[in-house]
Write a protein that holds these residues in place. Structure first.
Motif, short mmCIF file in Angstrom:
data_model
loop_
_atom_site.label_atom_id
_atom_site.label_comp_id
_atom_site.label_asym_id
_atom_site.label_seq_id
_atom_site.Cartn_x
_atom_site.Cartn_y
_atom_site.Cartn_z
N GLU A 1 -2.39 4.85 5.25
CA GLU A 1 -3.65 4.62 5.95
C GLU A 1 -3.58 5.08 7.42
O GLU A 1 -4.52 5.69 7.93
CB GLU A 1 -3.92 3.10 5.91
CG GLU A 1 -5.17 2.63 6.60
CD GLU A 1 -6.41 2.79 5.74
OE1 GLU A 1 -6.30 3.20 4.58
OE2 GLU A 1 -7.49 2.52 6.27
N ASN B 1 -2.73 -2.12 5.60
CA ASN B 1 -3.58 -1.16 6.32
C ASN B 1 -2.95 -0.67 7.62
O ASN B 1 -3.62 -0.01 8.42
CB ASN B 1 -4.94 -1.77 6.62
CG ASN B 1 -5.69 -2.05 5.33
OD1 ASN B 1 -5.75 -1.20 4.45
ND2 ASN B 1 -6.23 -3.25 5.21
N CYS C 1 -6.09 7.95 8.68
CA CYS C 1 -7.20 7.50 9.51
C CYS C 1 -6.89 7.50 11.00
O CYS C 1 -7.81 7.39 11.81
CB CYS C 1 -7.65 6.10 9.09
SG CYS C 1 -8.18 6.09 7.38
N PRO D 1 4.27 -1.00 4.86
CA PRO D 1 3.13 -1.14 3.94
C PRO D 1 3.15 -2.41 3.08
O PRO D 1 2.15 -2.73 2.43
CB PRO D 1 3.23 0.09 3.03
CG PRO D 1 4.22 1.00 3.66
CD PRO D 1 5.10 0.17 4.54
N SER E 1 0.86 -1.19 0.00
CA SER E 1 0.00 0.00 0.00
C SER E 1 0.89 1.24 0.00
O SER E 1 2.08 1.15 0.29
CB SER E 1 -0.88 -0.01 1.25
OG SER E 1 -0.07 0.17 2.40
#
Ligand code: PNW
Length: 446
Positions: free
Chosen positions: A123, A84, A127, A79, A27
């Motif tokens: 992420e 995540n 978040c 990642p 990611s």
């Protein structure tokens, strides 16, 4: 005098060399995002391809073998392992590092693994507010556990964090690194969370009886007092304490340096009694990243470097560089005696704790001709060995930064530290003169 267990090595970091950013379930990290913001990195360069080591790691290992190192310091890309940040493990990421580790071991090269060299899963930034939120401490420990479980049967040398100072100061204080915030208060809070994450990770490592050693890598320049005046001597000591003591005092003694507490007041968070106990003695060794030296004074001297108006000024010292000092491509001073003095400072303050120089190196532009780097490695290693052999500093290893020319963060590919030339346009590896100079140093010092 050659020392038997001394480790000779070279170092890299995942985002700086791997490339393959969208492959096999990796990611984006905060560095992918940061590089995509116009103006943040030189020429907008990024790690999309970098040295393509994700595909060419076997070529890298061949070079390490040819160089004759005992060990390779690399970092794991969080990642790739947990796209995540937490939750489902990405097996393809585990597979990649398994291949890397197994091929190193098959070639007689010890993996020296950094868990975090700046590539936070994006992420977690978007978040969960990244390193600013206390929840990151347990999120990191969970990531570390996945790595210990997957690789701990073969990896015996671990580093939790690469340069908490850079993560805090450059990432959150000045904004020159990802995620690009500019707040002194945030920088000290991030540093606090990094230290707690380090301590909890080490507790997990020890409670689970993981084999091997675990430490943290901290960075600093040496600061030479401008004069013999007591206030300048104190200023130099204070400057090294602000850079290096900030992250080393807590892991050795359980708390921040008194001088930082006195000068920073409520900018510096406090540790609870339990946290202090957890931190104290939480490093089997200290990793040192060191590149350069400056002079400092307590009061302004003629020609001192301008104050920055940000967190850089917090130690309240004035810096000065002699225009006659030789400069590297980074405009850093080439002053090998600073390394010897710094090693002695660390040995003295931390009761002769084992030290690995986990990075030391020179940016210079030549590929065919890198005479400056040849001199740099020779002279800096001499200084390190004098500290070890003459001053009895407990120096356990030396890693040259870096094996390859790579993505030099905000500077893009314009600054080149490698013993081996490599650019994203032409991924061919070309050993430079310094490669053979370092090879010779290693073989003579066995
Ligand atoms: C280190 N400073 O970064 C990093 O660990 C490497 O990834 C990097 O490539 C290398 O040194 C060369 O820069 C630093 O401002 C970045 O003092 C900045 C500083 C120190 C180290």
């Amino acid at each position: 005098m050659p020392k038997k267990n001394f480790i000779w090595g070279s170092a890299t970091a995942s985002y700086q060399i791997e490339g393959a950013v969208n492959e096999d379930g990796r990611s984006p990290s905060i560095w992918d995002a940061y590089c995509s913001i116009p103006g943040r990195t030189a020429a907008g360069e990024n790690g999309d391809i970098a040295c393509d080591s994700y595909h060419r790691y076997e070529e890298d290992i061949k070079l390490l073998k040819e160089l004759g190192v005992d060990s390779y310091r690399f970092s794991i890309a969080w990642p790739r392992i947990l796209p995540n940040g937490s939750g489902e493990v990405n097996q393809a990421g585990i597979d990649y590092y398994n291949k890397l580790i197994d091929t190193l071991l098959a070639n007689g090269i010890t993996p020296f693994v950094t868990l975090y060299h700046w590539d936070l899963p994006l992420e977690l930034q978007l978040c969960a507010n990244g390193w600013l939120d206390r929840s990151i401490v347990d999120t990191f420990v969970n990531y570390a556990k996945v790595c210990f479980d997957a690789f701990g049967d073969r990896v015996r040398h671990w580093i939790t964090f690469n340069e908490a100072w850079c993560i805090s100061v450059l990432g959150y204080g000045t904004g020159s690194h990802a995620p690009g915030h500019r707040s002194r208060r945030e920088a000290y809070l991030v540093g606090h969370h990094l230290l707690l994450a380090h301590a909890k990770t080490v507790k997990l490592f020890r409670d689970n009886n993981c084999e091997g050693i675990i430490g943290i890598t901290n960075n600093t320049e040496w600061k030479e007092p401008m004069t013999g005046k007591p206030e300048d001597i104190e200023a130099a000591d204070r400057a090294v304490t602000f850079d290096f003591g900030w992250f080393t005092d807590p892991v050795v003694y359980g708390d921040y340096p008194q001088v930082m507490k006195d000068m920073l007041g409520d900018l510096l968070p406090e540790f609870s009694a339990d946290e202090k106990a957890l931190l104290k003695g939480s490093a089997d060794f200290i990793g040192l990243n060191h590149y350069s030296t400056k002079c400092v004074s307590a009061t302004p001297v003629e020609g001192h470097l301008p104050l920055c108006g940000n967190i850089f000024d917090d130690a309240r010292v004035y810096s000065w560089c002699d225009p006659k000092w030789e400069k590297t491509q980074m405009n850093w001073n080439l002053l090998p005696w600073g390394l010897r003095k710094l090693l002695n400072w660390i040995a003295k303050r931390y009761n002769n704790i084992p030290i690995y120089i986990t990075e030391n190196g020179c940016a210079c532009s030549g590929i065919e001709d890198d005479d400056q780097r040849c001199r740099y490695v020779t002279e800096y290693i001499n200084a390190a060995l004098e500290a070890r052999d003459t001053d009895n500093v407990n120096l356990a290893g030396y890693f040259y930064w870096s094996l390859l020319d790579n993505l030099e963060w905000a500077y893009g590919y314009s600054k080149t530290f490698g013993l081996v030339g490599c650019s994203p346009d032409d991924l061919t590896r070309r050993p430079k003169k310094s490669f053979y100079v370092y090879k010779d140093i290693i073989s003579k010092n066995r």
